[in-house]
Scaffold this motif. Sequence first.
Motif, PDB file in Angstrom:
ATOM      1  N   GLU A 147       0.849  -1.191   0.000  1.00  0.00           N
ATOM      2  CA  GLU A 147       0.000   0.000   0.000  1.00  0.00           C
ATOM      3  C   GLU A 147       0.885   1.242   0.000  1.00  0.00           C
ATOM      4  O   GLU A 147       1.810   1.363   0.806  1.00  0.00           O
ATOM      5  N   PHE A 148       0.608   2.174  -0.918  1.00  0.00           N
ATOM      6  CA  PHE A 148       1.351   3.420  -0.971  1.00  0.00           C
ATOM      7  C   PHE A 148       0.703   4.403  -0.010  1.00  0.00           C
ATOM      8  O   PHE A 148      -0.491   4.698  -0.113  1.00  0.00           O
ATOM      9  N   ILE A 149       1.492   4.901   0.935  1.00  0.00           N
ATOM     10  CA  ILE A 149       0.983   5.797   1.967  1.00  0.00           C
ATOM     11  C   ILE A 149       1.584   7.183   1.752  1.00  0.00           C
ATOM     12  O   ILE A 149       2.802   7.335   1.734  1.00  0.00           O
ATOM     13  N   GLU A 150       0.712   8.163   1.593  1.00  0.00           N
ATOM     14  CA  GLU A 150       1.142   9.550   1.458  1.00  0.00           C
ATOM     15  C   GLU A 150       1.028  10.238   2.813  1.00  0.00           C
ATOM     16  O   GLU A 150       0.138   9.925   3.609  1.00  0.00           O
ATOM     17  N   PHE A 151       1.934  11.192   3.042  1.00  0.00           N
ATOM     18  CA  PHE A 151       1.970  11.918   4.307  1.00  0.00           C
ATOM     19  C   PHE A 151       1.706  13.399   4.055  1.00  0.00           C
ATOM     20  O   PHE A 151       1.964  13.913   2.972  1.00  0.00           O
ATOM     21  N   GLU A 152       1.220  14.061   5.103  1.00  0.00           N
ATOM     22  CA  GLU A 152       0.986  15.496   5.035  1.00  0.00           C
ATOM     23  C   GLU A 152       1.276  16.109   6.401  1.00  0.00           C
ATOM     24  O   GLU A 152       1.150  15.433   7.430  1.00  0.00           O
ATOM     25  N   PRO A 153       1.658  17.400   6.425  1.00  0.00           N
ATOM     26  CA  PRO A 153       1.875  18.045   7.721  1.00  0.00           C
ATOM     27  C   PRO A 153       0.548  18.300   8.424  1.00  0.00           C
ATOM     28  O   PRO A 153      -0.425  18.740   7.796  1.00  0.00           O
ATOM     29  N   VAL A 154       0.498  17.976   9.701  1.00  0.00           N
ATOM     30  CA  VAL A 154      -0.700  18.160  10.518  1.00  0.00           C
ATOM     31  C   VAL A 154      -0.307  18.997  11.728  1.00  0.00           C
ATOM     32  O   VAL A 154       0.710  18.727  12.370  1.00  0.00           O
ATOM     33  N   LYS A 155      -1.114  20.005  12.027  1.00  0.00           N
ATOM     34  CA  LYS A 155      -0.855  20.851  13.197  1.00  0.00           C
ATOM     35  C   LYS A 155      -1.736  20.381  14.347  1.00  0.00           C
ATOM     36  O   LYS A 155      -2.918  20.095  14.162  1.00  0.00           O
ATOM     37  N   LEU A 156      -1.130  20.307  15.525  1.00  0.00           N
ATOM     38  CA  LEU A 156      -1.824  19.844  16.726  1.00  0.00           C
ATOM     39  C   LEU A 156      -1.618  20.839  17.863  1.00  0.00           C
ATOM     40  O   LEU A 156      -0.701  21.660  17.814  1.00  0.00           O
ATOM     41  N   PHE A 157      -2.428  20.721  18.883  1.00  0.00           N
ATOM     42  CA  PHE A 157      -2.312  21.516  20.106  1.00  0.00           C
ATOM     43  C   PHE A 157      -2.268  23.014  19.796  1.00  0.00           C
ATOM     44  O   PHE A 157      -1.287  23.706  20.094  1.00  0.00           O
ATOM     45  N   ASP A 158      -3.348  23.499  19.196  1.00  0.00           N
ATOM     46  CA  ASP A 158      -3.491  24.921  18.864  1.00  0.00           C
ATOM     47  C   ASP A 158      -2.298  25.428  18.054  1.00  0.00           C
ATOM     48  O   ASP A 158      -1.762  26.517  18.319  1.00  0.00           O
ATOM     49  N   ASP A 159      -1.885  24.615  17.092  1.00  0.00           N
ATOM     50  CA  ASP A 159      -0.802  24.959  16.165  1.00  0.00           C
ATOM     51  C   ASP A 159       0.563  25.147  16.833  1.00  0.00           C
ATOM     52  O   ASP A 159       1.428  25.826  16.297  1.00  0.00           O
ATOM     53  N   LYS A 160       0.780  24.509  17.972  1.00  0.00           N
ATOM     54  CA  LYS A 160       2.099  24.554  18.614  1.00  0.00           C
ATOM     55  C   LYS A 160       3.029  23.495  18.043  1.00  0.00           C
ATOM     56  O   LYS A 160       4.241  23.607  18.146  1.00  0.00           O
ATOM     57  N   LEU A 161       2.445  22.463  17.456  1.00  0.00           N
ATOM     58  CA  LEU A 161       3.201  21.317  16.968  1.00  0.00           C
ATOM     59  C   LEU A 161       2.779  20.999  15.547  1.00  0.00           C
ATOM     60  O   LEU A 161       1.587  21.051  15.224  1.00  0.00           O
ATOM     61  N   GLU A 162       3.763  20.673  14.707  1.00  0.00           N
ATOM     62  CA  GLU A 162       3.468  20.171  13.364  1.00  0.00           C
ATOM     63  C   GLU A 162       4.189  18.847  13.198  1.00  0.00           C
ATOM     64  O   GLU A 162       5.330  18.695  13.633  1.00  0.00           O
ATOM     65  N   ILE A 163       3.518  17.903  12.562  1.00  0.00           N
ATOM     66  CA  ILE A 163       4.072  16.562  12.385  1.00  0.00           C
ATOM     67  C   ILE A 163       3.548  15.989  11.068  1.00  0.00           C
ATOM     68  O   ILE A 163       2.412  16.270  10.674  1.00  0.00           O
ATOM     69  N   MET A 164       4.365  15.211  10.407  1.00  0.00           N
ATOM     70  CA  MET A 164       3.944  14.532   9.182  1.00  0.00           C
ATOM     71  C   MET A 164       3.213  13.248   9.573  1.00  0.00           C
ATOM     72  O   MET A 164       3.780  12.393  10.263  1.00  0.00           O
ATOM     73  N   LEU A 165       1.959  13.124   9.118  1.00  0.00           N
ATOM     74  CA  LEU A 165       1.162  11.929   9.398  1.00  0.00           C
ATOM     75  C   LEU A 165       0.551  11.427   8.092  1.00  0.00           C
ATOM     76  O   LEU A 165       0.362  12.202   7.150  1.00  0.00           O
ATOM     77  N   PRO A 166       0.218  10.137   8.034  1.00  0.00           N
ATOM     78  CA  PRO A 166      -0.442   9.623   6.835  1.00  0.00           C
ATOM     79  C   PRO A 166      -1.730  10.394   6.545  1.00  0.00           C
ATOM     80  O   PRO A 166      -2.507  10.688   7.462  1.00  0.00           O
ATOM     81  N   LYS A 167      -1.944  10.708   5.266  1.00  0.00           N
ATOM     82  CA  LYS A 167      -3.129  11.479   4.863  1.00  0.00           C
ATOM     83  C   LYS A 167      -4.426  10.775   5.222  1.00  0.00           C
ATOM     84  O   LYS A 167      -5.436  11.426   5.478  1.00  0.00           O
ATOM     85  N   THR A 168      -4.395   9.453   5.243  1.00  0.00           N
ATOM     86  CA  THR A 168      -5.627   8.700   5.494  1.00  0.00           C
ATOM     87  C   THR A 168      -5.941   8.535   6.981  1.00  0.00           C
ATOM     88  O   THR A 168      -7.016   8.045   7.326  1.00  0.00           O
ATOM     89  N   PHE A 169      -5.012   8.917   7.866  1.00  0.00           N
ATOM     90  CA  PHE A 169      -5.264   8.763   9.289  1.00  0.00           C
ATOM     91  C   PHE A 169      -6.270   9.797   9.765  1.00  0.00           C
ATOM     92  O   PHE A 169      -6.284  10.934   9.312  1.00  0.00           O
ATOM     93  N   VAL A 170      -7.113   9.369  10.699  1.00  0.00           N
ATOM     94  CA  VAL A 170      -8.167  10.222  11.242  1.00  0.00           C
ATOM     95  C   VAL A 170      -8.095  10.183  12.767  1.00  0.00           C
ATOM     96  O   VAL A 170      -7.400   9.349  13.352  1.00  0.00           O
ATOM     97  N   ASP A 171      -8.834  11.089  13.392  1.00  0.00           N
ATOM     98  CA  ASP A 171      -8.966  11.026  14.848  1.00  0.00           C
ATOM     99  C   ASP A 171      -9.734   9.755  15.188  1.00  0.00           C
ATOM    100  O   ASP A 171     -10.771   9.462  14.578  1.00  0.00           O
ATOM    101  N   MET A 172      -9.215   9.001  16.138  1.00  0.00           N
ATOM    102  CA  MET A 172      -9.900   7.778  16.547  1.00  0.00           C
ATOM    103  C   MET A 172     -11.239   8.151  17.183  1.00  0.00           C
ATOM    104  O   MET A 172     -11.277   9.014  18.071  1.00  0.00           O
ATOM    105  N   PRO A 173     -12.325   7.530  16.739  1.00  0.00           N
ATOM    106  CA  PRO A 173     -13.632   7.814  17.360  1.00  0.00           C
ATOM    107  C   PRO A 173     -13.578   7.533  18.867  1.00  0.00           C
ATOM    108  O   PRO A 173     -12.932   6.578  19.310  1.00  0.00           O
TER     109      PRO A 173
END
Length: 188
Positions: free
Chosen positions: A29-55
């Motif tokens: 499976e080809f996994i693409e990554f994108e920058p995601v900002k967390l904690f009121d934009d204090k942190l940026e991290i590359m995560l898989p584009k298909t990942f979501v917040d766990m329900p």
Amino acid sequence: MDFIDEEIIQMRNKNRKISLEEGVLIKGEFIEFEPVKLFDDKLEIMLPKTFVDMPSDLAKIKYPSESRPQIIKTDSTGGINFCFNLFEQSVKEDELKDIAKTFSKMIKKVNPANVFYDQKTEEIGDKIVSWFDFKGYAIDSQIYYIYYVTVIDGKLLHGIFNCLREDMEDYKEVAFLVIESIKDLSRR
């Protein structure tokens, strides 16, 4: 695709440096990554584009403690997770090694059957990170974990990566690249 083509692809991938910017081939499976900002934009991290917040209902089952991670990013199966906690506790980089040791000791005490591999404090990317990895146990499977701590906005970031133990070799290097991609946006 026949067997020869698959072998060629595997050899190319082994000889190619893995890059989150270009994407990664894992288990076909080809996994693409994108920058995601967390904690009121204090942190940026590359995560898989298909990942979501766990329900939240799944998070309560997978992490039954009320002190479950503040943010859990997961794949469609719920089996591969990147988790994050940003504590209000102020911390300095020279304290990270002791903090990671304390987490490790707590985990060993709660479940002595866990098998610990490495524990290091090192410069990863542009930050100091203390981390350890281990094999833990779920009801019907073994889970591979990487626990790490670093400083974001002068506060303690506690991160966790986990996947099935049988997938460890496929995801370990990628997980460390994700950790390396962490940027403290409060420094700008």
